[in-house]
Design a protein around this motif. Sequence first.
Motif, PDB file in Angstrom:
ATOM      1  N   ALA A   1       2.942  12.715  -8.517  1.00  0.00           N
ATOM      2  CA  ALA A   1       2.237  13.215  -7.341  1.00  0.00           C
ATOM      3  C   ALA A   1       2.671  12.449  -6.098  1.00  0.00           C
ATOM      4  CB  ALA A   1       0.726  13.115  -7.535  1.00  0.00           C
ATOM      5  N   ILE A   2       2.812  11.138  -6.206  1.00  0.00           N
ATOM      6  CA  ILE A   2       3.189  10.352  -5.014  1.00  0.00           C
ATOM      7  C   ILE A   2       4.623  10.663  -4.606  1.00  0.00           C
ATOM      8  CG2 ILE A   2       3.968   8.230  -6.141  1.00  0.00           C
ATOM      9  CD1 ILE A   2       1.859   8.397  -2.981  1.00  0.00           C
ATOM     10  N   LYS A   3       5.508  10.882  -5.585  1.00  0.00           N
ATOM     11  CA  LYS A   3       6.883  11.264  -5.247  1.00  0.00           C
ATOM     12  C   LYS A   3       6.901  12.605  -4.534  1.00  0.00           C
ATOM     13  CE  LYS A   3       9.073   8.743  -9.014  1.00  0.00           C
ATOM     14  NZ  LYS A   3       9.730   8.880 -10.327  1.00  0.00           N
ATOM     15  N   LYS A   4       6.082  13.541  -5.018  1.00  0.00           N
ATOM     16  CA  LYS A   4       6.022  14.867  -4.395  1.00  0.00           C
ATOM     17  C   LYS A   4       5.446  14.779  -2.971  1.00  0.00           C
ATOM     18  CE  LYS A   4       3.096  18.241  -5.675  1.00  0.00           C
ATOM     19  NZ  LYS A   4       2.453  19.216  -6.545  1.00  0.00           N
ATOM     20  N   VAL A   5       4.393  13.971  -2.792  1.00  0.00           N
ATOM     21  CA  VAL A   5       3.763  13.845  -1.483  1.00  0.00           C
ATOM     22  C   VAL A   5       4.701  13.136  -0.516  1.00  0.00           C
ATOM     23  CG1 VAL A   5       1.890  12.673  -0.237  1.00  0.00           C
ATOM     24  CG2 VAL A   5       1.393  13.957  -2.303  1.00  0.00           C
ATOM     25  N   LYS A   6       5.313  12.047  -0.919  1.00  0.00           N
ATOM     26  CA  LYS A   6       6.195  11.298  -0.029  1.00  0.00           C
ATOM     27  C   LYS A   6       7.522  12.022   0.186  1.00  0.00           C
ATOM     28  CE  LYS A   6       4.333   7.625   1.544  1.00  0.00           C
ATOM     29  NZ  LYS A   6       4.043   7.612   2.974  1.00  0.00           N
TER      30      LYS A   6
ATOM     31  N   GLY B   1       0.827  -1.196   0.000  1.00  0.00           N
ATOM     32  CA  GLY B   1       0.000   0.000   0.000  1.00  0.00           C
ATOM     33  C   GLY B   1       0.861   1.245   0.000  1.00  0.00           C
ATOM     34  N   LEU B   2       0.228   2.368  -0.072  1.00  0.00           N
ATOM     35  CA  LEU B   2       0.951   3.633  -0.084  1.00  0.00           C
ATOM     36  C   LEU B   2       1.237   4.119   1.323  1.00  0.00           C
ATOM     37  CD1 LEU B   2      -0.982   5.481  -2.916  1.00  0.00           C
ATOM     38  CD2 LEU B   2       1.216   4.321  -3.058  1.00  0.00           C
ATOM     39  N   ASP B   3       0.474   3.663   2.304  1.00  0.00           N
ATOM     40  CA  ASP B   3       0.643   4.037   3.704  1.00  0.00           C
ATOM     41  C   ASP B   3       0.705   5.553   3.861  1.00  0.00           C
ATOM     42  OD1 ASP B   3       0.799   3.471   6.404  1.00  0.00           O
ATOM     43  OD2 ASP B   3       2.988   3.490   6.406  1.00  0.00           O
TER      44      ASP B   3
ATOM     45  N   ASN C   1      -5.595  16.457 -12.357  1.00  0.00           N
ATOM     46  CA  ASN C   1      -5.146  15.531 -13.407  1.00  0.00           C
ATOM     47  C   ASN C   1      -3.626  15.411 -13.494  1.00  0.00           C
ATOM     48  OD1 ASN C   1      -7.751  14.802 -14.243  1.00  0.00           O
ATOM     49  ND2 ASN C   1      -7.886  16.608 -15.558  1.00  0.00           N
ATOM     50  N   GLU C   2      -2.969  15.506 -12.335  1.00  0.00           N
ATOM     51  CA  GLU C   2      -1.528  15.315 -12.306  1.00  0.00           C
ATOM     52  C   GLU C   2      -1.199  13.833 -12.450  1.00  0.00           C
ATOM     53  OE1 GLU C   2       0.537  17.088  -9.014  1.00  0.00           O
ATOM     54  OE2 GLU C   2      -0.731  18.876  -9.062  1.00  0.00           O
ATOM     55  N   ASP C   3      -0.003  13.531 -12.942  1.00  0.00           N
ATOM     56  CA  ASP C   3       0.450  12.159 -13.078  1.00  0.00           C
ATOM     57  C   ASP C   3       0.582  11.538 -11.684  1.00  0.00           C
ATOM     58  OD1 ASP C   3       1.550   9.891 -14.555  1.00  0.00           O
ATOM     59  OD2 ASP C   3       3.465  10.441 -13.601  1.00  0.00           O
ATOM     60  N   PHE C   4       0.107  10.310 -11.531  1.00  0.00           N
ATOM     61  CA  PHE C   4       0.094   9.646 -10.227  1.00  0.00           C
ATOM     62  C   PHE C   4       1.506   9.478  -9.678  1.00  0.00           C
ATOM     63  CE2 PHE C   4       0.394   5.812  -7.642  1.00  0.00           C
ATOM     64  CZ  PHE C   4      -0.539   6.090  -6.657  1.00  0.00           C
ATOM     65  N   ASP C   5       2.419   8.974 -10.500  1.00  0.00           N
ATOM     66  CA  ASP C   5       3.782   8.715 -10.020  1.00  0.00           C
ATOM     67  C   ASP C   5       4.466   9.999  -9.563  1.00  0.00           C
ATOM     68  OD1 ASP C   5       3.608   5.961 -10.447  1.00  0.00           O
ATOM     69  OD2 ASP C   5       4.200   6.167 -12.564  1.00  0.00           O
TER      70      ASP C   5
END
Length: 89
Positions: free
Chosen positions: A81-86, A57-59, A75-79
């Motif tokens: 966005a997750i790099k930016k958030v993490k 999971g993304l946790d 509509n940002e790219d998922f990958d």
Amino acid sequence: SISFHSKPRPAMKIATSFFLVALLASTAHAFAPSPTFVRSFPVTALFSSEPEEEEGGLDLNLEEMFEMFDAAAKNEDFDNAIKKVKGDN
């Protein structure tokens, strides 16, 4: 003379009550699931088998989840966005 409006006798009431109870019990049985739709698992298989691996999971915490929702709304790219958030932590 025969009266059509005579009161029912107590024995007739009891017989009618038993009949109605038997009728209701039989209809309740008719709606029970058939054995082909009832799953039964061997108890030994539940406790002796190896646990299945959980999906990765993304946790995310609550704030990170909202950041991901905002990114999805834009509509940002998922990958990315997750790099930016993490990467914010």
